[in-house]
Design a protein around this motif. Structure first.
Motif, PDB file in Angstrom:
ATOM      1  N   VAL A 184       4.052 -13.964  -1.051  1.00 45.13           N
ATOM      2  CA  VAL A 184       4.720 -12.507  -1.005  1.00 45.13           C
ATOM      3  C   VAL A 184       4.843 -12.318  -2.641  1.00 45.13           C
ATOM      4  O   VAL A 184       4.431 -11.084  -2.764  1.00 45.13           O
ATOM      5  N   VAL A 185       5.492 -13.039  -3.421  1.00 42.34           N
ATOM      6  CA  VAL A 185       5.368 -12.834  -4.698  1.00 42.34           C
ATOM      7  C   VAL A 185       4.176 -12.691  -5.555  1.00 42.34           C
ATOM      8  O   VAL A 185       3.845 -11.929  -6.305  1.00 42.34           O
ATOM      9  N   ALA A 186       3.164 -13.738  -5.082  1.00 42.85           N
ATOM     10  CA  ALA A 186       1.944 -13.693  -5.505  1.00 42.85           C
ATOM     11  C   ALA A 186       1.008 -12.257  -5.369  1.00 42.85           C
ATOM     12  O   ALA A 186       0.504 -11.757  -6.481  1.00 42.85           O
ATOM     13  N   ARG A 187       1.139 -12.111  -4.218  1.00 44.22           N
ATOM     14  CA  ARG A 187       0.557 -10.752  -3.847  1.00 44.22           C
ATOM     15  C   ARG A 187       1.164  -9.546  -4.414  1.00 44.22           C
ATOM     16  O   ARG A 187       0.289  -8.504  -4.874  1.00 44.22           O
ATOM     17  N   THR A 188       2.270  -9.471  -4.636  1.00 44.38           N
ATOM     18  CA  THR A 188       2.995  -8.359  -5.228  1.00 44.38           C
ATOM     19  C   THR A 188       2.761  -8.354  -6.768  1.00 44.38           C
ATOM     20  O   THR A 188       2.682  -7.266  -7.241  1.00 44.38           O
ATOM     21  N   ALA A 189       2.865  -9.498  -7.228  1.00 44.10           N
ATOM     22  CA  ALA A 189       2.503  -9.541  -8.866  1.00 44.10           C
ATOM     23  C   ALA A 189       1.431  -8.839  -9.213  1.00 44.10           C
ATOM     24  O   ALA A 189       1.026  -8.362 -10.213  1.00 44.10           O
ATOM     25  N   CYS A 234       3.812   3.560  -7.017  1.00 42.29           N
ATOM     26  CA  CYS A 234       4.668   3.832  -8.059  1.00 42.29           C
ATOM     27  C   CYS A 234       4.699   2.608  -9.187  1.00 42.29           C
ATOM     28  O   CYS A 234       5.237   2.678 -10.150  1.00 42.29           O
ATOM     29  N   ALA A 235       3.448   1.976  -9.151  1.00 48.36           N
ATOM     30  CA  ALA A 235       3.282   0.880 -10.117  1.00 48.36           C
ATOM     31  C   ALA A 235       3.108   1.239 -11.484  1.00 48.36           C
ATOM     32  O   ALA A 235       3.696   0.639 -12.493  1.00 48.36           O
ATOM     33  N   GLN A 236       2.328   2.383 -11.424  1.00 46.01           N
ATOM     34  CA  GLN A 236       2.065   2.818 -12.769  1.00 46.01           C
ATOM     35  C   GLN A 236       3.269   3.343 -13.579  1.00 46.01           C
ATOM     36  O   GLN A 236       3.578   3.164 -14.713  1.00 46.01           O
ATOM     37  N   ALA A 265       0.744  -1.262  -0.248  1.00 42.83           N
ATOM     38  CA  ALA A 265      -0.106   0.247   0.094  1.00 42.83           C
ATOM     39  C   ALA A 265       0.913   1.419   0.021  1.00 42.83           C
ATOM     40  O   ALA A 265       0.449   2.377  -0.674  1.00 42.83           O
ATOM     41  N   ARG A 266       1.940   1.316   0.823  1.00 46.91           N
ATOM     42  CA  ARG A 266       2.710   2.342   1.007  1.00 46.91           C
ATOM     43  C   ARG A 266       3.669   2.585  -0.020  1.00 46.91           C
ATOM     44  O   ARG A 266       4.127   3.868  -0.480  1.00 46.91           O
ATOM     45  N   PRO A 272      11.909  -0.356  -9.658  1.00 49.34           N
ATOM     46  CA  PRO A 272      11.047   0.168  -8.303  1.00 49.34           C
ATOM     47  C   PRO A 272      12.075   0.166  -7.236  1.00 49.34           C
ATOM     48  O   PRO A 272      11.988  -0.674  -6.059  1.00 49.34           O
ATOM     49  N   ARG A 273      13.101   1.086  -6.990  1.00 50.91           N
ATOM     50  CA  ARG A 273      14.096   1.057  -6.054  1.00 50.91           C
ATOM     51  C   ARG A 273      13.384   1.460  -4.875  1.00 50.91           C
ATOM     52  O   ARG A 273      13.723   0.735  -3.693  1.00 50.91           O
ATOM     53  N   GLY A 274      12.382   2.162  -4.524  1.00 50.47           N
ATOM     54  CA  GLY A 274      11.732   2.287  -3.322  1.00 50.47           C
ATOM     55  C   GLY A 274      10.985   1.292  -2.890  1.00 50.47           C
ATOM     56  O   GLY A 274      10.952   1.147  -1.518  1.00 50.47           O
ATOM     57  N   ALA A 275      10.211   0.445  -3.721  1.00 53.31           N
ATOM     58  CA  ALA A 275       9.702  -0.650  -3.296  1.00 53.31           C
ATOM     59  C   ALA A 275      10.832  -1.698  -2.709  1.00 53.31           C
ATOM     60  O   ALA A 275      10.395  -2.343  -1.526  1.00 53.31           O
TER      61      ALA A 275
END
Length: 260
Positions: A63-68, A18-20, A12-13, A29-32
């Protein structure tokens, strides 16, 4: 804080906002990644002895699935990282494991060398044209590694080469990204998710300490078969996303691999 709570917070944060931009501008996505490190998620699968969470493939796959679902590029980076950590956990130095657990070290894979844009077979992952020559306590690795996720962004690569002592087989190395004569071209590989920094990494040659080897000389094939492939396939299948969004090392679907 549980890893699920930490993940929800990071998505969320740091990831969603930054995804778009990551997708449209191809920006890494360095911040992520930094947020994943700060909350302990980069060290999710590192042993508690070194400060990690001591969890395994099922938790990493979640973790990977939710991030994807939020950012495919960040998910691709995590897939390559967690798979590399599976090797580092068994054969890497205590210092690197502690750095990963502390969220200060992003790992990736540098195993592919094939030139075409197709999917790689199991056979291509367990063979290498990379030469390795030892002089005293230093080994020179010379190769062109392709389809490397987080190329130029990761802190180290799990790198494959021919063995030092035998003509056949495979050896694996932990190659620091800051090593002299390691070069990443400016143009990224368009086969990866935009923003995943998938590119070629060149070693012409790169010099690493002899003790940077991960596992026994010539033992890399077994490590790839029993650590790398299970993690790559497990993280891909659980994420449930399309193959072209899961190209941490260009591995074929499980049914194709089974027929190799």
């Amino acid at each position: 804080m549980s890893y699920r709570t930490a993940l929800a917070e990071v998505l969320a944060r740091a990831v969603a906002p930054c995804a778009q931009v990551t997708r449209t501008e191809g920006r890494f996505p360095r911040g992520a990644v930094t947020a994943f490190g700060a909350t302990g998620l980069l060290g999710l699968t590192v042993s508690t002895e070194f400060g990690g969470a001591g969890l395994g493939l099922p938790e990493a796959a979640e973790v990977v699935a939710r991030t994807a679902r939020v950012c495919p590029a960040t998910a691709a980076v995590l897939r390559s990282h967690y798979t590399a950590v599976a090797v580092i956990e068994s054969y890497g130095s205590p210092w690197v494991r502690a750095e990963i657990a502390a969220g200060r070290h992003l790992a990736s894979l540098a195993l592919m060398e094939h030139e075409d844009g197709g999917q790689a077979s199991e056979a291509q992952l367990v063979t290498s044209r990379c030469t390795a020559f030892r002089s005293g306590g230093v080994v020179a690795l010379r190769a062109r590694k392709r389809r490397v996720v987080a190329a130029g962004e990761a802190d180290s690569y799990v790198w494959s080469s021919r063995p030092l002592g035998t003509p056949d087989g495979l050896s694996l190395w932990g190659v620091p990204a800051h090593a002299p004569d390691l070069f990443v071209p400016a143009r990224p590989d368009t086969t990866g998710p935009p923003g995943s920094a998938m590119s070629t990494v060149l070693a012409d040659p790169v010099l690493v300490p002899a003790d940077a080897r991960l596992g026994p000389d010539g033992g890399g094939r077994d490590i790839v078969l029993h650590a790398v492939l299970p993690w790559l396939l497990g993280l891909r299948s659980t994420a449930g996303v399309q193959v072209h969004h899961i190209t941490t090392a260009g591995v074929q679907p499980a049914d194709s691999l089974a027929g190799s």
